[in-house]
Design a protein around this motif. Structure first.
Motif, PDB file in Angstrom:
ATOM      1  N   THR A 104       0.762  -1.113   0.019  1.00 10.55           N
ATOM      2  CA  THR A 104      -0.038  -0.025   0.030  1.00 10.55           C
ATOM      3  C   THR A 104       0.836   1.145   0.059  1.00 10.55           C
ATOM      4  OG1 THR A 104      -1.789  -1.361   1.151  1.00 10.55           O
ATOM      5  CG2 THR A 104      -1.739   1.159   1.080  1.00 10.55           C
ATOM      6  N   CYS A 105       1.727   1.139   0.688  1.00  7.43           N
ATOM      7  CA  CYS A 105       2.670   2.516   1.021  1.00  7.43           C
ATOM      8  C   CYS A 105       3.500   2.362  -0.670  1.00  7.43           C
ATOM      9  CB  CYS A 105       3.880   2.191   1.917  1.00  7.43           C
ATOM     10  SG  CYS A 105       3.133   2.353   3.551  1.00  7.43           S
ATOM     11  N   ILE A 106       3.779   1.362  -1.117  1.00  9.03           N
ATOM     12  CA  ILE A 106       4.421   1.675  -2.526  1.00  9.03           C
ATOM     13  C   ILE A 106       3.322   2.354  -3.607  1.00  9.03           C
ATOM     14  CG2 ILE A 106       5.195   0.125  -4.697  1.00  9.03           C
ATOM     15  CD1 ILE A 106       6.157  -2.095  -2.495  1.00  9.03           C
ATOM     16  N   PHE A 107       2.236   1.786  -3.573  1.00 10.95           N
ATOM     17  CA  PHE A 107       1.281   2.676  -4.185  1.00 10.95           C
ATOM     18  C   PHE A 107       1.077   3.931  -3.719  1.00 10.95           C
ATOM     19  CE2 PHE A 107      -3.531   3.116  -5.213  1.00 10.95           C
ATOM     20  CZ  PHE A 107      -3.162   3.014  -6.527  1.00 10.95           C
ATOM     21  N   ARG A 167      12.093  -2.723  -6.295  1.00  8.75           N
ATOM     22  CA  ARG A 167      11.429  -3.423  -7.515  1.00  8.75           C
ATOM     23  C   ARG A 167      10.515  -2.654  -8.285  1.00  8.75           C
ATOM     24  NH1 ARG A 167      11.092  -9.306  -6.529  1.00  8.75           N
ATOM     25  NH2 ARG A 167      12.037  -9.995  -4.701  1.00  8.75           N
ATOM     26  N   TYR A 168       9.924  -1.721  -7.865  1.00  8.28           N
ATOM     27  CA  TYR A 168       9.190  -0.837  -8.593  1.00  8.28           C
ATOM     28  C   TYR A 168       9.819   0.393  -8.911  1.00  8.28           C
ATOM     29  CZ  TYR A 168       5.524  -3.994  -7.026  1.00  8.28           C
ATOM     30  OH  TYR A 168       4.729  -4.927  -6.746  1.00  8.28           O
ATOM     31  N   GLY A 169      11.050   0.897  -8.509  1.00  9.74           N
ATOM     32  CA  GLY A 169      11.627   1.938  -8.734  1.00  9.74           C
ATOM     33  C   GLY A 169      11.223   2.990  -7.988  1.00  9.74           C
ATOM     34  N   LEU A 170      10.529   2.733  -6.772  1.00 10.25           N
ATOM     35  CA  LEU A 170      10.176   3.876  -6.086  1.00 10.25           C
ATOM     36  C   LEU A 170      10.767   4.074  -4.592  1.00 10.25           C
ATOM     37  CD1 LEU A 170       6.362   3.072  -6.610  1.00 10.25           C
ATOM     38  CD2 LEU A 170       7.799   4.943  -7.721  1.00 10.25           C
TER      39      LEU A 170
END
Length: 265
Positions: A104-107, A167-170
């Motif tokens: 969720t934090c990644i989002f 992994r998401y570049g974030l």
């Protein structure tokens, strides 16, 4: 009449918004893994051993691979709340208390990225060692729930969560981690102001600690999201806290499990 330049600018703005939405829609599918449909870990409340689209949309299964367990519907609620505070100019950062694998934090970070927002931060608060062990001093409802018995599945260490952001570049300077028990970390957390406060910690004491220490930092017009509102001890903590501090903003249902409200003046 619109000039050609105005028409082109409007088209470019629409295209940019469409592209941002495509990215966010894909992020939701990847984070909940509705693309590769990983099988769940069977639980008493969701005993299925095979992927079920409805269970994953509602976030009632325990994914074996996906980076979030809150499901598509509650991810959509996060997106709606964040877009609202951005559109309305409600000041403050975002935080989730209880992050599991960090999905969720990644989002949350992805939404900021999609709209080029560089002046807000995502705070990632978790023990990074699972749920606290219940003892004689613990709230009775938390002792009965005994969520620490699931720590073999729930506990996700900080390096793993950081790796998932990567992994998401974030993983960047707009992401900050608060490792430790909420009672220890939240009172002194270096957070000035919040616009979205999302709780996902199941327990009475964790819910109480989060609201006591973080709600005063929530800007008017900001949102409180309670992922575990359906769990009796969590709901009890929410209402005990609201009663004690005179919070009367109406609570809205998300999906029969989570709930949220928007802070008034």
């Amino acid at each position: 009449m619109h000039s050609t330049a105005q028409t082109v600018q409007t088209a470019q703005t629409t295209q940019t918004e469409d592209t941002a939405q495509l990215y966010l829609d894909l992020m939701k599918k990847v984070l909940a893994n509705t693309i590769y449909e990983d099988p769940p870990i069977p639980a008493t409340w969701a005993p299925a051993e095979q992927y079920d689209e409805l269970n994953r949309r509602l976030g009632v299964d325990w994914p074996s691979v996906a980076h979030t367990m809150i499901g598509i519907r509650r991810l959509e609620n996060v997106e709606s709340c964040v877009k609202t505070v951005l559109a309305d100019g409600v000041p403050g950062d975002f935080i989730e208390t209880g992050v599991w694998r960090g999905g969720t934090c990644i989002f949350l970070r992805a939404i900021l990225k999609a709209y080029g927002v560089t002046d807000r931060r995502v705070w990632v608060a978790d023990s990074f060692q699972g749920m606290p062990r219940a003892d004689a001093t613990t709230h009775e409802g938390d002792r009965e729930l005994a969520t620490d018995q699931y720590n073999a599945f729930l506990a996700t260490d900080l390096p793993t969560v950081r790796g998932n952001f990567e992994r998401y570049g974030l993983l960047d300077e707009q992401v900050s981690f608060l490792p430790g028990w909420f009672k220890d970390t939240l009172p002194t957390a270096p957070i000035d102001r919040l616009s979205v406060l999302r709780l996902d910690s199941d327990l009475y004491e964790s819910t109480w600690d989060t609201l006591v220490h973080l709600y005063p930092k929530l800007s008017p017009g900001g949102f409180v999201i309670v992922d575990d509102y359906h769990i009796p001890v969590c709901r009890e903590a929410v209402h005990d806290w609201r009663d004690e501090f005179g919070v009367t903003d109406p609570i809205e249902d998300i999906d029969g499990l989570g709930a949220f409200w928007r802070r008034g003046a």
